[in-house]
Design an enzyme around this catalytic site. Sequence first.
Site, mmCIF file in Angstrom:
data_model
loop_
_atom_site.group_PDB
_atom_site.id
_atom_site.type_symbol
_atom_site.label_atom_id
_atom_site.label_comp_id
_atom_site.label_asym_id
_atom_site.label_seq_id
_atom_site.Cartn_x
_atom_site.Cartn_y
_atom_site.Cartn_z
ATOM 1 N N SER A 213 -9.931 -0.123 7.136
ATOM 2 C CA SER A 213 -9.343 0.019 5.797
ATOM 3 C C SER A 213 -8.663 -1.219 5.231
ATOM 4 C CB SER A 213 -8.342 1.176 5.783
ATOM 5 O OG SER A 213 -9.005 2.403 5.866
ATOM 6 N N LYS B 13 0.858 -1.188 0.000
ATOM 7 C CA LYS B 13 0.000 0.000 0.000
ATOM 8 C C LYS B 13 0.894 1.238 0.000
ATOM 9 C CE LYS B 13 -3.802 2.123 2.620
ATOM 10 N NZ LYS B 13 -4.757 1.977 3.738
ATOM 11 N N SER C 195 -9.626 2.288 3.007
ATOM 12 C CA SER C 195 -8.755 3.018 2.100
ATOM 13 C C SER C 195 -7.798 2.120 1.317
ATOM 14 C CB SER C 195 -7.941 4.047 2.904
ATOM 15 O OG SER C 195 -7.119 3.406 3.856
#
Length: 484
Positions: A175, A76, A151
Amino acid sequence: MHTLSVKEMSEKLRNKEITSVALTQHYLDRIDQYDGELNAYVTVTPELAMEMARQADEMIAEGKGGLLTGIPVAHKDIFCTLDVKTTCGSKMLDNFIAPYDAKVVEASRALGMPILGKTNMDEFAMGSSSESSYYGATKNPWDLKAVPGGSSGGSAAVIAAGLAPLATGSDTGGSIRQPASFCGITGIKPTYGAVSRYGMIAYASSFDQGGPMTRSAEESAWLLDVIAGFDERDSTSLEQPKQDYVSTLNDDIKGLKVGVPAEYFEEGLDDGVASNIRAAIAELEKLGAEIVEVSLPNKDLAVPAYYVLAPAEASSNLSRFDGVRYGYRCENPTDLNDLYTRSRSEGFGAEVKRRIMVGAYALSAGYYDAYYLKAQKLRRMVRDDFVNAFEQCDVIVGPVAPTPAFNIGEKSDDPVSMYLADLYTIPVNLAGMPAMSVPAGFSNGRPVGLHLVGPYHSEAKLLNVAHQYQQVTNWHQQMPESYQ
């Protein structure tokens, strides 16, 4: 090759049936082929990946490394990665090249896991749909009209579409788990402090926690084994012996007490989600688990408390992005105040500015007691609910999200309805306990995740329950047709 499990890849690498170079190139080719439509990567690092793959093949030839040596990974874009652009999905960091590795990246690099690239995400991890990224929305591989969740939407999408075998995510209010649910993959948020936050760009420091995003619980256990552990560079890192996440995966779950909160099945839960979750609970019962009813009476206090506390921490954390030392800098500032104001107003997106303003307001002198301190009290009440419930059961199960993935653009004009998409995940972050999302079926063609929550330091037990569930179901093996 992308249809193999990570276990099969690992065995083939050890038996010299495939090389890490060939495996890594296969994923890079798939990224070239498919990521144009998905927009799941912000940065792809082919040269770095191939160089690391060559080194991994040498390690394997010398009998060094571990189970995941030679298996590529996508990180990420919240994790600093040495000499690679690290943006956190923001214009503010569009030109930021990280000068060091986050602990999570460092650990995977040391094991010889080639880095495919950095995945797209909501800006500064603030969002539930991956639409707030400066680099554009990521699409859901199951339905390109749908969001992948957020997210960590980019990481969820690359696993679902077979554009990486393993990925990392971070979870502040859901997330990892919510995108895992929306994309039909497995993801675990560990106990707060189990995975070091060193080098992970901060949103809300008392909530943020990194974790694995994979196809199966077994793969999550392997990756968690690599990235978890004490790190003195993170003051909140847990000083305790690391659990063995892998050896207990095959334990029998007969007699396990599974708590089902009545509050999780109230109005607002999509019918298709509810029926899939009830079917999953029935599967656990068939495996010998005992179902007990528990109560989490303060569930509805969690979202309001979170949206005071997390923005308050964000307003403080994000003050470091000021246009002076690094990050976006406005052109031709007239004075220092103008530099600060314009760099921040031009560099941050709308949702980030909204949360900074909410947080600054909650911390302001006149409102501190009414908002911030009250929210801290609610946080304790929510945590106590879980502590009390775990006196009656070993794990708590329910839905990860009230609906399957919603359409891109559907909630962007209504921040509150977007915030409520995390109503089942946020309470766990307030408590700091571990939880995971496990694929459990489909509603209207879009995936549904089963939420498993455990008491502090029970990751091994959660992974064991998830693995046993995945032995009798094949939801985690499903792949969207266009990416097979």
